[in-house]
Design an enzyme around this catalytic site. Structure first.
Site, PDB file in Angstrom:
ATOM      1  CB  CYS A 159       1.445   0.117  -2.427  1.00  0.00           C
ATOM      2  SG  CYS A 159       0.686  -1.218  -1.508  1.00  0.00           S
ATOM      3  CB  CYS A 168       3.705  -1.583  -0.167  1.00  0.00           C
ATOM      4  SG  CYS A 168       2.821  -2.467  -1.465  1.00  0.00           S
TER       5      CYS A 168
END
Length: 145
Positions: free
Chosen positions: A65, A68
């Site tokens: 991600c 993230c």
């Protein structure tokens, strides 16, 4: 060769496998962030937080991600800045069934927990909003002298 979800628990480094077949090490958990790799370790940390009257922030994240990876260093810095809060990191791929039980629809998702119950939530890698919510929960919890 390690897979996408392999974890070297000693350093809290997660090995991510990139689309171009090269291996990249992504540091998602440092500072005071504790990597959760089992349901049992989750339960232990929540019990510890209850005993210590700590708020828990659980970051449900993924190695693949992009957002993230962007917010991870900030999350780690906040864990050092606010030691009275317990910062946890859950890899949604590593603990897929557990993450599903928290109804994770996007990563990162941050849950703010008091006594094991959700008191707030933030979806997305919004640094100012994350810090704002941390300041609020930090001000609510009595600090031990």
């Amino acid at each position: 060769m390690m897979s996408k979800n392999d974890v070297n628990r000693g350093n809290n480094w997660i090995k991510a496998h990139a689309d171009d077949d090269s291996d990249h090490i992504v540091e998602l958990a440092s500072g005071n962030v504790q990597l959760i790799t089992t349901k049992e370790s989750w339960d232990q940390k929540l019990d510890q937080a209850r005993k210590e009257s700590k708020i828990v922030i659980a970051n449900f994240s993924a190695t693949w991600c992009g957002p993230c990876k962007v917010i991870a260093p900030h999350y780690c810095e906040l864990s050092v800045k606010y030691p009275s809060i317990m910062f946890l990191l859950v890899d949604v791929d590593e603990l897929a069934d557990f993450s599903t039980s928290w109804d994770i629809k996007a990563t990162p998702t941050f849950f703010f927990l008091k006594d094991g119950k959700e008191v707030d939530k933030l979806v997305g890698a919004n640094k100012p909003e994350l810090e704002k919510k941390i300041v609020v929960v930090n001000d609510v919890v009595p600090h031990k002298q």
